[in-house]
Design a protein around this motif. Structure first.
Motif, mmCIF file in Angstrom:
data_model
loop_
_atom_site.group_PDB
_atom_site.id
_atom_site.type_symbol
_atom_site.label_atom_id
_atom_site.label_comp_id
_atom_site.label_asym_id
_atom_site.label_seq_id
_atom_site.Cartn_x
_atom_site.Cartn_y
_atom_site.Cartn_z
ATOM 1 N N LYS A 1 0.851 -1.182 0.000
ATOM 2 C CA LYS A 1 0.000 0.000 0.000
ATOM 3 C C LYS A 1 0.890 1.237 0.000
ATOM 4 N N LEU A 2 0.699 2.106 -0.991
ATOM 5 C CA LEU A 2 1.490 3.327 -1.168
ATOM 6 C C LEU A 2 0.589 4.534 -0.935
ATOM 7 N N SER A 3 1.119 5.546 -0.248
ATOM 8 C CA SER A 3 0.345 6.767 -0.008
ATOM 9 C C SER A 3 1.296 7.941 0.150
ATOM 10 N N TRP A 4 0.783 9.175 -0.093
ATOM 11 C CA TRP A 4 1.575 10.395 0.026
ATOM 12 C C TRP A 4 0.638 11.586 0.139
ATOM 13 N N ASN A 5 1.230 12.709 0.502
ATOM 14 C CA ASN A 5 0.421 13.916 0.616
ATOM 15 C C ASN A 5 0.151 14.505 -0.764
ATOM 16 N N PRO A 6 -0.994 15.079 -0.970
ATOM 17 C CA PRO A 6 -1.303 15.680 -2.274
ATOM 18 C C PRO A 6 -0.500 16.962 -2.507
ATOM 19 N N GLY B 1 -2.253 22.355 -6.774
ATOM 20 C CA GLY B 1 -2.214 22.667 -8.195
ATOM 21 C C GLY B 1 -3.310 21.950 -8.940
ATOM 22 N N GLU B 2 -3.744 22.570 -10.017
ATOM 23 C CA GLU B 2 -4.849 22.008 -10.785
ATOM 24 C C GLU B 2 -4.334 20.938 -11.743
ATOM 25 N N GLY B 3 -5.008 19.795 -11.755
ATOM 26 C CA GLY B 3 -4.697 18.728 -12.699
ATOM 27 C C GLY B 3 -3.433 17.966 -12.409
ATOM 28 N N ILE B 4 -2.877 18.072 -11.213
ATOM 29 C CA ILE B 4 -1.635 17.376 -10.884
ATOM 30 C C ILE B 4 -1.872 15.864 -10.906
ATOM 31 N N GLN B 5 -0.950 15.164 -11.549
ATOM 32 C CA GLN B 5 -0.991 13.702 -11.592
ATOM 33 C C GLN B 5 0.250 13.162 -10.893
ATOM 34 N N TYR B 6 0.260 11.851 -10.714
ATOM 35 C CA TYR B 6 1.359 11.238 -9.987
ATOM 36 C C TYR B 6 1.882 10.030 -10.752
ATOM 37 N N ARG B 7 3.194 9.808 -10.621
ATOM 38 C CA ARG B 7 3.841 8.672 -11.261
ATOM 39 C C ARG B 7 4.559 7.861 -10.185
ATOM 40 N N VAL B 8 4.345 6.549 -10.247
ATOM 41 C CA VAL B 8 4.963 5.657 -9.280
ATOM 42 C C VAL B 8 6.030 4.835 -9.991
ATOM 43 N N GLU C 1 17.163 -5.677 -10.192
ATOM 44 C CA GLU C 1 17.121 -4.839 -11.385
ATOM 45 C C GLU C 1 18.050 -3.653 -11.233
ATOM 46 N N ALA C 2 18.577 -3.182 -12.371
ATOM 47 C CA ALA C 2 19.527 -2.073 -12.339
ATOM 48 C C ALA C 2 18.821 -0.730 -12.254
ATOM 49 N N ALA C 3 17.695 -0.577 -12.904
ATOM 50 C CA ALA C 3 17.042 0.717 -12.992
ATOM 51 C C ALA C 3 15.587 0.634 -12.584
ATOM 52 N N PHE C 4 15.051 1.792 -12.225
ATOM 53 C CA PHE C 4 13.637 1.891 -11.926
ATOM 54 C C PHE C 4 12.834 1.876 -13.224
ATOM 55 N N SER C 5 11.623 1.378 -13.138
ATOM 56 C CA SER C 5 10.692 1.457 -14.259
ATOM 57 C C SER C 5 9.389 2.035 -13.742
ATOM 58 N N LYS C 6 8.659 2.659 -14.651
ATOM 59 C CA LYS C 6 7.410 3.293 -14.262
ATOM 60 C C LYS C 6 6.357 2.215 -14.006
ATOM 61 N N LEU C 7 5.833 2.184 -12.778
ATOM 62 C CA LEU C 7 4.835 1.186 -12.409
ATOM 63 C C LEU C 7 3.432 1.677 -12.739
ATOM 64 N N LEU C 8 3.141 2.895 -12.355
ATOM 65 C CA LEU C 8 1.811 3.460 -12.579
ATOM 66 C C LEU C 8 1.967 4.902 -13.030
ATOM 67 N N ASP C 9 1.103 5.331 -13.951
ATOM 68 C CA ASP C 9 1.212 6.656 -14.533
ATOM 69 C C ASP C 9 -0.149 7.334 -14.507
ATOM 70 N N SER C 10 -0.124 8.670 -14.541
ATOM 71 C CA SER C 10 -1.344 9.469 -14.650
ATOM 72 C C SER C 10 -2.330 9.196 -13.536
ATOM 73 N N LEU C 11 -1.804 9.002 -12.350
ATOM 74 C CA LEU C 11 -2.694 8.807 -11.198
ATOM 75 C C LEU C 11 -3.171 10.148 -10.671
ATOM 76 N N GLU C 12 -4.399 10.198 -10.300
ATOM 77 C CA GLU C 12 -4.927 11.398 -9.665
ATOM 78 C C GLU C 12 -5.104 11.197 -8.168
ATOM 79 N N ALA C 13 -5.167 9.944 -7.755
ATOM 80 C CA ALA C 13 -5.290 9.640 -6.330
ATOM 81 C C ALA C 13 -3.934 9.761 -5.654
ATOM 82 N N VAL C 14 -3.959 9.835 -4.315
ATOM 83 C CA VAL C 14 -2.723 9.944 -3.549
ATOM 84 C C VAL C 14 -2.456 8.678 -2.753
#
Length: 860
Positions: free
Chosen positions: A670-675, A678-685, A692-705
């Motif tokens: 379970k992941l959570s953070w403070n919002p 700003g208008e239309g702010i999205q989040y990338r996890v 693994e050597a590098a991070f990869s994008k798990l989730l994109d264009s999230l509006e929830a926190v």
């Protein structure tokens, strides 16, 4: 007896007859010999005159007396005179020479100067007598005109033919020139010791006095020197000079030029040597050598012509900056101590990037005239100081990357090339470009170069004036300054000047104007049209990021002074095969204020196991700070300019209060953070499994926190971070803190054995077929505590979806791409190979950049 007398008588008449014949013949012989002698004398005299006239006609240029050219600084103040084979010289006209000065020389060197016609027969006779007595040529007997002839056209040897030629030239000179012209030429050319030629230069050198202001005793001192300059100059031999001065004054008195009282007073005067300031003999050498080289190129004249042509050469030299630089380079405490006599060397240049004028230059410690100028003549590996040239600059110029763009600082091999961070904390994962350059991180720099492509980096470097090897330098090592041929301090100053000059090219130069003896300008500097090497926005962003290098936590804090400074450090590894040590070969700092650009290099000329740098680039940054702090005093403070259309908006702020907790009950993170406001702010996890050597994008264009990661597998360890993203600005904020979560391994227990004959009621979820056999609970699938979760692995081809898992289990796996599979019928993400020059997980380059080992990777 009879025969004897007859014999005697017969002989006497014969003897008398012979004497009469000899007298006649002798008389005739003497007459003709005298006639021949007269004719030969006339012919010889004519030959002497003709020979002298011929020599003068063939060497008219010799009448133009060499005169040392003068170097002036940026304020028009005389700095030094260029020394040459004939020493320092400054010519004067006849009217400028005091009468007493001429009389002192005439009384000493040629008292019959006004009477003879070039040759003084009385003096020659006296000299011959002395030569015969000494059985060698000891007495010259030369007139002032003969000495001038020898000085103009002949050597110092004393032979009959040379003396005859000297006499012929002297006679010819007396026919061609007046006495005033001859004495003027003589006093302009004669040597006065200590590398000084000519009476005007001598009066300045020995007395720091203009010729017209000389006192009698000073004139006599100067007139005494030419007979033996090494023995009679007052600096080398003050006692001999005084005795010779007295002789000159006595001769002047005897010949009626001065009175007894004047003679006595002049004999009693005491000479106090002039305290000479540093001149070209021991100061400004590298700068002056560079000026002469530049003047040769732009004027078409030879070095000798420039040095002895009497030119006035106006330069960009800032004597304050030059003196400060030389002072710091003379201070041994600014350099590491060597184990032997081979010193740690260094070089530095300062350029005013607003107009290209070189302010100061030091070509090395203990630099000698015409020595090795390490600013221009010694290419070295630039290390991380080259990152702005091949990585960050071209990335920003592409328009796809900004100071806040997130890079990956991870340990990655590109083929056989495996760059390593040399920072105390290595491989920190996601990092902004600003932080990457501030801390001089290698892994993220090479990662970025791989993203933009080596070709892009090379093109930008070539635009900045560097000549890279199109084949040998076509590899990722150029991102850390690993070059085939290296670069010079001058090259780096020119390139960094463009960053400081709003992206426009700068033409570093030391020469402003050359004026000949007639007052005509033979050269005037004209700046070439500036070329826009990068956009003003790129230059601004680069300056903004490189200012962070001198801030707390940066690698160049020692370069800070009382005005804005941007710059980059650079250190290269020693590169000695088989030697395991953290010592280095080169240490750089290239930086600039809003007014000046300066580059410092330190290192040994020859690096071996006993001669390596231990302190890295911090000492170069410190030298930059020490020199610039005092050198730039008095220059009006400015500030770095921001282009009008630079992107004003800032990316979203960083995520705060980020939490990541594994929930055993639901088998998910379970992941959570403070919002973020700003208008239309999205989040990338972003997520990275431990292997693994590098991070990869798990989730994109999230509006929830808050979000759940259900794609985790038992026994695995995952690291997460989150960024805020503004889709309207297309700007991603700085990464949050990284949190690591360990997933406990799954415990599989066998099913309990039921008692025989026990019947499980239907409401427990079991049914009993008519044959009495039992079936598992639920819908006929394996119960959660007994089933095997799907592993979600991507097949070897890397492009097919992962097999779905069974039951409620979840799985994750990687192939050549990355694939995530979820147990509830989920599929793995398709692995892709980028076409932008990046390198996929198997470490092989694709159609973009060229991966290669190159030279040894560099430290920050």
């Amino acid at each position: 007896m009879a025969d004897g007398p007859r014999s005697t008588k017969s002989k006497k008449p014969e003897m008398k007859g012979k004497k009469k014949v000899n007298k006649r013949k002798l008389g005739v012989w003497l007459f003709f010999a005298g006639a021949v002698a007269i004719v030969c004398g006339i012919i010889g005299y004519l030959l002497i005159i003709l020979n002298g006239e011929r020599i003068l006609a063939e060497n008219q240029d010799k009448f133009i007396l060499p005169e040392a050219s003068t170097i002036y600084d940026a304020k028009g103040k005389e700095v030094t005179k260029l020394s040459q084979a004939g020493g320092n010289r400054e010519n004067v006209e006849f009217a400028e020479i005091p009468e007493l000065m001429r009389q002192a020389v005439i009384a000493t060197e040629d008292r019959r100067f006004e009477e003879h016609s070039g040759i003084d027969l009385w003096s020659i006779g006296r000299a011959l007598v002395k030569d015969i007595i000494a059985r060698s040529a000891v007495e010259g007997g030369s007139t002032i005109t003969q000495q001038l002839a020898k000085n103009l056209f002949l050597t110092e040897d004393k032979t009959f033919f040379r003396k005859a030629t000297e006499a012929s030239i002297a006679v010819a000179l007396e026919h061609k020139k007046t006495k005033d012209e001859i004495i003027t030429m003589y006093l302009n050319r004669i040597y006065f010791g200590k590398g000084v030629y000519g009476i005007k230069a001598a009066s300045k050198y020995y007395f720091n006095t203009e010729l017209k202001d000389l006192k009698l005793w000073q004139m006599a001192t100067l007139a005494a020197i030419p007979k033996a300059p090494g023995n009679y100059n007052p600096i080398n031999n003050p006692e001999n000079s005084l005795e010779r001065r007295k002789v000159v004054l006595q001769l002047m008195f005897e010949q009626g030029y001065i009175t007894q009282a004047e003679m006595d007073e002049a004999k009693a005067a005491k000479y106090v040597p002039v305290d000479h300031p540093k001149t070209s003999n021991d100061s400004y050498l590298a700068f002056i050598d560079y000026v002469v080289d530049e003047a040769e190129k732009v004027s078409g004249m030879t070095e000798e012509e420039l040095r002895i042509g009497g030119y006035k050469i106006y330069t960009t030299l800032n004597t304050q900056a030059q003196s400060v630089m030389e002072r710091e380079f003379d201070d041994d405490d600014n350099f590491e101590k060597s184990v032997d006599e081979q010193k740690v060397q260094g070089a530095m240049i300062i350029v005013d990037h607003r107009n290209g004028e070189i302010q100061a230059m030091v070509g090395g410690r203990d630099y000698v005239n015409k020595g090795l100028n390490r600013v221009t003549k010694q290419p070295r590996q630039p290390g991380s100081a080259f990152k702005p040239i091949t990585v960050y600059g071209p990335a920003v110029e592409s328009g796809d990357w900004y100071p806040w763009s997130v890079l990956q600082d991870v340990k990655t091999c590109y083929g056989s090339y495996c760059p390593t961070d040399s920072n105390k904390v290595k491989y920190i994962g996601p990092v902004s470009m600003r932080q990457s350059i501030k801390e001089s991180r290698n892994a993220s720099a090479v990662w970025l170069l791989n993203e933009i492509g080596v070709r892009t980096g090379m093109k930008f470097a070539e635009k900045m004036g560097f000549e890279l090897d199109s084949k040998k330098d076509r590899n990722l090592a150029i991102g850390l300054g690993g070059l085939t041929n290296g670069v010079t301090v001058f090259d780096m100053a020119r390139a960094y000047s463009a960053f400081a000059n709003d992206g426009k090219s700068v033409d570093p130069h030391s020469l402003l104007r050359i004026i000949d003896k007639t007052g005509e300008a033979v050269y005037d500097y004209s700046a070439p049209s500036a070329e826009q090497l990068m956009s003003p926005e790129t230059a601004y962003y680069m300056t903004d990021m490189m200012q962070a290098v001198t801030e707390k936590g940066g690698t160049g804090v020692g370069a800070r002074i009382d005005r804005p400074v941007a710059g980059k450090t650079g250190t290269t590894q020693h590169g000695i095969p088989g030697l395991r040590t953290g010592y280095n070969r080169d240490a750089w700092f290239a930086g600039y204020t809003p007014e000046w650009t300066a580059v410092v290099w330190m290192g040994y000329d020859i690096t071996d196991k006993n001669h390596m740098i231990k302190k890295s680039s911090s000492q170069s940054a410190a030298m930059f700070g020490k020199v610039m702090r005092d050198a730039i005093k008095g220059v009006k403070k400015g500030s770095f300019t921001k282009p009008a259309n630079v992107q004003e908006e800032k990316p979203p702020v960083g995520i705060t209060n980020f939490n990541a907790i594994y929930d055993e009950a639901s088998a998910m993170v379970k992941l959570s953070w403070n919002p973020i406001e700003g208008e239309g702010i999205q989040y990338r996890v972003y997520r990275k499994e431990a292997s693994e050597a590098a991070f990869s994008k798990l989730l994109d264009s999230l509006e929830a926190v808050d979000v759940d990661d259900m794609s985790v597998s038992p026994g695995m360890t995952y690291t997460y971070y989150v960024t805020a993203y503004d889709p309207r600005k297309e700007m991603e904020g700085t990464p949050s803190d990284q949190l690591t979560v360990e997933i406990p391994a799954a415990e599989i227990t066998p099913p309990e054995t039921e008692e025989p004959g026990e019947v499980i009621p239907p409401d427990e979820g079991n049914t009993v077929p008519e044959d009495g056999t039992e079936v598992p609970p639920g819908d006929g699938t394996t119960p959660p505590d007994e089933g095997t979760p799907g592993n979600g692995e991507t097949p070897d081809n890397g492009g097919q979806p992962a097999e779905p898992g069974t039951g409620n289990g979840s799985g994750n796996g990687t192939g050549n791409g990355t694939g995530n599979g979820t147990g509830n019928g989920g599929t793995g993400d398709t692995g892709t190979t980028p076409d932008d020059g990046s390198v996929p997980a198997d470490g092989q380059p694709t159609n973009g950049g060229d991966a290669g080992a190159g030279n040894a990777p560099a430290s920050p």
